[in-house]
Design a protein around this motif. Structure first.
Motif, PDB file in Angstrom:
ATOM      1  N   ASN A  84      57.424  71.060  61.182  1.00 27.27           N
ATOM      2  CA  ASN A  84      56.306  70.382  61.752  1.00 27.27           C
ATOM      3  C   ASN A  84      55.224  70.881  62.040  1.00 27.27           C
ATOM      4  OD1 ASN A  84      57.043  71.772  63.998  1.00 27.27           O
ATOM      5  ND2 ASN A  84      57.611  69.957  65.106  1.00 27.27           N
ATOM      6  N   GLY A  85      55.128  72.288  61.909  1.00 26.77           N
ATOM      7  CA  GLY A  85      53.805  72.827  61.991  1.00 26.77           C
ATOM      8  C   GLY A  85      53.460  73.540  63.400  1.00 26.77           C
ATOM      9  N   VAL A  86      54.586  73.337  64.200  1.00 28.47           N
ATOM     10  CA  VAL A  86      54.504  74.022  65.619  1.00 28.47           C
ATOM     11  C   VAL A  86      55.235  75.042  65.471  1.00 28.47           C
ATOM     12  CG1 VAL A  86      54.960  73.538  68.100  1.00 28.47           C
ATOM     13  CG2 VAL A  86      54.274  71.713  66.609  1.00 28.47           C
ATOM     14  N   LYS A  87      54.630  76.383  65.814  1.00 34.97           N
ATOM     15  CA  LYS A  87      55.187  77.575  65.928  1.00 34.97           C
ATOM     16  C   LYS A  87      54.401  78.205  67.045  1.00 34.97           C
ATOM     17  CE  LYS A  87      56.405  82.086  63.864  1.00 34.97           C
ATOM     18  NZ  LYS A  87      56.270  82.808  62.698  1.00 34.97           N
ATOM     19  N   LEU A  88      55.388  78.796  68.276  1.00 36.91           N
ATOM     20  CA  LEU A  88      54.987  79.551  69.399  1.00 36.91           C
ATOM     21  C   LEU A  88      55.428  81.001  69.140  1.00 36.91           C
ATOM     22  CD1 LEU A  88      53.420  78.431  71.841  1.00 36.91           C
ATOM     23  CD2 LEU A  88      55.656  78.878  72.974  1.00 36.91           C
ATOM     24  N   ALA A  89      54.741  81.897  69.489  1.00 35.65           N
ATOM     25  CA  ALA A  89      55.332  83.558  69.268  1.00 35.65           C
ATOM     26  C   ALA A  89      55.319  83.904  70.668  1.00 35.65           C
ATOM     27  CB  ALA A  89      54.178  84.408  68.436  1.00 35.65           C
ATOM     28  N   LEU A  90      56.507  84.643  70.899  1.00 38.71           N
ATOM     29  CA  LEU A  90      56.947  85.099  72.254  1.00 38.71           C
ATOM     30  C   LEU A  90      56.389  86.760  72.193  1.00 38.71           C
ATOM     31  CD1 LEU A  90      58.975  83.054  72.526  1.00 38.71           C
ATOM     32  CD2 LEU A  90      60.110  84.405  74.123  1.00 38.71           C
ATOM     33  N   HIS A  91      55.641  87.260  73.154  1.00 42.70           N
ATOM     34  CA  HIS A  91      55.233  88.528  73.041  1.00 42.70           C
ATOM     35  C   HIS A  91      56.086  89.273  74.334  1.00 42.70           C
ATOM     36  CE1 HIS A  91      52.146  87.646  70.305  1.00 42.70           C
ATOM     37  NE2 HIS A  91      51.794  86.344  70.874  1.00 42.70           N
ATOM     38  N   VAL A  92      57.117  89.806  73.896  1.00 42.60           N
ATOM     39  CA  VAL A  92      58.067  90.566  75.048  1.00 42.60           C
ATOM     40  C   VAL A  92      57.212  91.614  75.877  1.00 42.60           C
ATOM     41  CG1 VAL A  92      60.085  91.425  75.453  1.00 42.60           C
ATOM     42  CG2 VAL A  92      60.099  89.881  73.667  1.00 42.60           C
ATOM     43  N   GLU A  93      56.355  92.392  74.873  1.00 43.28           N
ATOM     44  CA  GLU A  93      55.810  93.580  75.477  1.00 43.28           C
ATOM     45  C   GLU A  93      54.535  93.098  76.559  1.00 43.28           C
ATOM     46  OE1 GLU A  93      53.302  92.003  72.192  1.00 43.28           O
ATOM     47  OE2 GLU A  93      55.347  92.257  72.391  1.00 43.28           O
ATOM     48  N   LYS A  94      54.348  91.548  76.462  1.00 41.15           N
ATOM     49  CA  LYS A  94      53.276  91.016  77.422  1.00 41.15           C
ATOM     50  C   LYS A  94      54.058  89.975  78.305  1.00 41.15           C
ATOM     51  CE  LYS A  94      49.354  91.262  74.104  1.00 41.15           C
ATOM     52  NZ  LYS A  94      48.629  90.388  73.155  1.00 41.15           N
ATOM     53  N   SER A  95      55.124  90.528  78.809  1.00 39.42           N
ATOM     54  CA  SER A  95      56.041  89.464  79.632  1.00 39.42           C
ATOM     55  C   SER A  95      55.374  89.658  81.129  1.00 39.42           C
ATOM     56  CB  SER A  95      57.578  89.892  79.755  1.00 39.42           C
ATOM     57  OG  SER A  95      58.016  91.353  80.022  1.00 39.42           O
ATOM     58  N   GLY A  96      54.657  90.826  81.292  1.00 37.65           N
ATOM     59  CA  GLY A  96      54.167  90.956  82.733  1.00 37.65           C
ATOM     60  C   GLY A  96      52.885  90.515  82.835  1.00 37.65           C
ATOM     61  N   ALA A  97      52.281  89.820  81.938  1.00 39.00           N
ATOM     62  CA  ALA A  97      50.887  89.342  81.958  1.00 39.00           C
ATOM     63  C   ALA A  97      50.699  88.184  82.864  1.00 39.00           C
ATOM     64  CB  ALA A  97      50.536  89.150  80.408  1.00 39.00           C
TER      65      ALA A  97
END
Length: 849
Positions: free
Chosen positions: A147-160
């Motif tokens: 459906n064109g929806v994609k979310l990327a998880l940035h583990v290295e920025k979990s403290g942001a």
């Protein structure tokens, strides 16, 4: 190493045992005439709403026939299984949930594909709506279109601090779009004879289907998988089952031309498994048994498993773009400058395992973790994060979680039949007589913190996967992982049941506070979008600790208050339609926050009362909701003098300026409506006929609100206010508030880490829950009148109306609406798909207790 290939990183798959344990096991009751037996192949699927679908065959001993069944369970109530005769004449080969978790595809060995949808939005009631068929051609791979929806998880920025940094939207094109760029729904399937079939769901309910050969020379396809590219194309991987044959890849493009579906295919670079090019292993693993893309939207990485009768080997491959070397002669004629160098796509092996026991099932992670660098060293730096692992089940009953790129060990679970020393080589282990119980199908949850497996006896096992993967991490790191995944579920709207599996009572307070802190750091617009979701999340967390159980009632009351406030304000209409001013609801909020007068009539004078005029039938139909507002305000004020006593429901409202402000606004609206229709006002039992109850309550409520309207400057109520509240029980009858029932789910029974054994179709008789004993004072005893929690209607001690309950919070409401007034229908439509906490509905037996 053969030319054109790099050395793989061998992984022995040995490590310390741990990281996984059994949460519960659910099995079928043995019946004399018919029994559930595992189908071959057995398949299962796990949706983002934490519904699990799996297959069995129902064997009738008398008629000697098999019925191919599809079972759907909610992970919180696994015994409440919805079993349906699929209608498939051949064995079911594929099950696939859609991206919303509300529809399910099933495909069989006769080429039939069926789409199942919820009946009346009930998680335990399903019906087959549409489908497609490739007659007589078994389906080997199946997927919904992207459906064109994609979310990327940035583990290295979990403290942001910003959610936008932790979870970023990736530019990804849908497989097919309608007019205006809206993604078109549908599915794609690959058959055993090398055909690809695409079915598109048109807005009018019709299905457009087209079938095309993957390539000109059609050949047998024993294994296949489907993935999607960011450009809107589809990639199909196929194998004929022999490790001596290449694994083929095809690009598939779908379009609609003149109201007809059109499929174009193109051959992509293929690969041979590494084990077939190794002279020592050339004929050792004759069959490819598993072929999977690492993710549906990651067509550049593929996992392959080759096996013999006793052993397996697993390889991870990556597709890379490489420069093509140009001969010096051509370099002199036309030098290659910068980007003009010719490029070629080439499969490169990333990693491979040593000899393993025979692999029986593979489960891949669904978390879209952003791994920008496929270098193994970089990938291993974050090896403790759960979403980086994939699961391998073996014929000896064990399950390993391995890193999805390096294939190195992260966690391991040994079943009852596979207890053994960890370091003992696989080849030296004595083989037991008879087949061992092992998983034939597995699925990881959407946060990779739980694993569901269906074994060779048809039994469903739920495994808990530690956030630290069995390694010793400090409490802060484990909490940070859980918090990060809770935030992910908050942003995506996915169900977070599998995260609750890991929350101990001692963690609850910390997690709720940290979650609130992170939420308050977001911008106002995002906070408004997530406002109800975070309240529901806090409620489900607080349910897990005896010290916070009373706050569950407060959070659900707050959800109900927000919903009532939105609904009642939406009924207000500006007197002149073309006024560019704020809406009546916004103006009401603004005026009530500015005018701090304790006299309700003086606040009312500042409003344009003509905007509050509604039809008499509408006002009367809202009386139950209005009554709840009046009762709750009275209950809160009457409980103010006891705030120092053990925590009771409603306690947190006494310091919640925003919620008290909402109650204050609603009291003003109700007062105005009472002038139009006195019978819509809340009914109070007063000791004096001359008592103006609304004015009294508004005056006390305003005084309390003034103490805490500024979050950073909360003051204690003065003695005069507390004295007046002490007098309330002598002036008005204090109502009993109908709090939500204790949820009968499994999650709170799993905290002691003891295995719970369940049976399909039988609710567990698990008594002695530590939390419920402290909550008995607020729960209606059996035989007392039941209540519709959303309509605030009394249903009687033994309701005759069909009801539904929430799978998460236990909220009960009638299945069919008794109302015909538009305003009430508008209220009921808010909860048609989900409960106010976001949970799914399930149908209840007629006389629920």
């Amino acid at each position: 190493s053969p030319p054109g290939r790099i050395e793989a990183v061998p992984c022995p798959l040995r490590g310390r045992a741990g990281g996984m344990d059994l949460a519960y096991v659910c099995e079928w009751e043995k019946k004399p005439k018919s029994n559930h037996c595992p189908s071959i192949p057995l398949v299962c699927a796990w949706s983002c709403r934490n519904l699990i679908a799996f297959t069995t065959d129902l064997r009738n001993e008398e008629e000697k026939d098999l019925t191919h069944m599809v079972h759907i369970i909610d992970t919180e109530h696994p015994w409440d299984v919805y079993s349906v005769n699929s209608g498939h004449t051949e064995v079911i080969t594929c099950l696939e949930w859609d991206q919303s978790g509300s529809r399910l595809l099933s495909a069989d060995a006769d080429g039939h594909i069926k789409c199942w949808s919820m009946t009346d939005h009930l998680a335990n009631s399903w019906e087959n709506t549409v489908g497609s068929v490739v007659e007589g051609d078994p389906v080997v791979a199946l997927s919904w279109l992207h459906n064109g929806v994609k979310l990327a998880l940035h583990v290295e920025k979990s403290g942001a601090s910003n959610f936008g940094e932790k979870f970023s939207r990736v530019k990804f094109s849908p497989s097919l779009t309608l007019f205006g760029g809206k993604p078109m729904e549908g599915w794609i399937a690959v058959t055993i004879s090398g055909l690809v079939t695409v079915s598109l769901l048109k807005p009018n309910g019709q299905v457009l289907t087209a079938t095309e050969s993957l390539c000109r020379l059609r050949c047998r396809v024993a294994l296949a998988d489907v993935a999607f590219t960011g450009g809107g194309n589809i990639v199909v991987a196929t194998s004929d089952g022999s490790s001596a044959s290449p694994v083929q890849f095809y690009k598939v493009c779908v379009s609609v031309v003149n109201e007809k579906c059109k499929i174009d295919t193109e051959i992509l670079p293929s690969l041979f498994m590494r084990c077939t090019t190794d002279p020592a292993r050339k004929d050792k693993y004759p069959a490819i048994t598993h072929l999977k893309f690492l993710a549906r939207d990651m067509s550049e990485q593929v996992l392959l498993c080759a096996s013999n009768q006793n052993n397996s080997i697993v390889e991870c491959w990556s597709l890379r773009k490489e420069g093509l070397p140009v001969n010096n002669i051509f370099q002199q004629i036309s030098p290659v400058v910068g980007d003009k160098q010719p490029m070629i796509l080439k499969w490169r092996i990333l990693s491979a395992t040593n000899d393993l026991d025979r692999v029986s099932a593979v489960a891949l992670p669904k978390l879209p973790i952003s791994l920008t660098n496929t270098d193994l060293k970089v990938a291993n730096d974050t090896k403790f994060f759960p979403g980086l692992g994939l699961a391998l089940a073996f014929h000896d009953g064990s399950v390993h979680i391995v890193h999805r790129l390096s294939l190195q060990m992260m966690a391991v679970f040994y079943g009852s039949s596979s207890q053994r020393p960890v370091d003992e080589p696989a080849l030296k282990r004595p083989r037991t007589a008879g087949p061992l119980v092992h998983f034939k199908a597995m699925q990881l949850s959407w946060t990779s913190l739980a694993l569901a497996g269906v074994d060779s006896h048809g039994k469903l096992s739920m495994l808990r996967i530690s956030p630290s993967m069995g390694h010793v991490l400090d409490m802060n790191m484990s909490l940070r992982h859980l918090l990060f995944l809770l935030e992910y579920c908050m942003v995506t709207g996915y169900d977070w049941w599998d995260i609750l599996l890991h929350v101990q009572p001692s963690m609850v307070q910390n997690l709720v506070e940290k979650l609130h802190e992170e939420y308050m750091r977001q911008n106002a617009a995002l906070q408004q979008v997530l406002s109800t979701r975070i309240v529901a999340m806090k409620a489900s967390l607080c349910k897990l600790s005896s010290s916070t159980i009373a706050r569950v009632c407060d959070y659900h009351a707050k959800l109900f208050l927000i919903a009532i406030s939105c609904t009642l304000k939406s009924l207000l209409r500006p007197h002149f339609l073309n006024t560019p001013d704020k809406s009546p609801g916004d103006r009401l909020t603004e005026i009530c926050s500015k005018i701090t007068d304790v006299d309700i009539d003086k606040v009312m004078i500042n409003l344009k009362t003509e905007e509050f005029v509604l039809e008499m039938t509408t006002l009367q139909s809202l009386q139950q909701l209005i009554q709840w507002v009046g009762d709750f305000v009275l209950y809160l004020l009457a409980s103010l003098p006891n705030q120092g006593s053990p925590v009771r429901p409603g306690h947190s409202f006494l310091r919640d300026g925003a919620s008290l402000g909402m109650f204050r606004e609603l009291m003003v609206v109700i007062r105005i409506w009472g002038l139009l229709k006195p019978s819509c006002l809340p009914v109070y039992t007063a000791t004096s006929d001359t008592q103006d109850s609304m004015s009294l309550l508004f005056r006390l409520l305003t005084k309390l609100w003034l103490c805490c309207r500024e979050e950073n400057h909360i003051t204690e109520p003065d003695d005069a206010l507390i004295d007046e509240c002490c007098l309330l029980p002598s002036q008005l009858l204090i109502p009993n508030i109908d709090w939500l029932p204790i949820n009968d789910g499994i999650i709170s029974k799993l905290q002691n880490k003891q295995l719970v054994r369940l049976q399909f179709g039988k609710a567990p008789g698990l008594v002695g829950h530590t939390v419920s004993s402290q909550f008995d004072a607020f729960v209606r005893a059996p035989g007392q009148p039941k209540i519709d929690h959303l309509r605030r209607l009394h249903l009687g001690a033994y309701p005759t109306e069909e009801c539904k309950s929430c799978t998460r919070c236990g909220c009960v409401t009638m299945l069919k609406s008794p109302n015909k007034v538009t305003a009430v229908k508008q209220w009921e439509q808010r909860w048609i798909k989900n409960c106010l906490c976001g949970g799914l509905w399930r149908k209840m037996p007629l006389s629920y207790s």
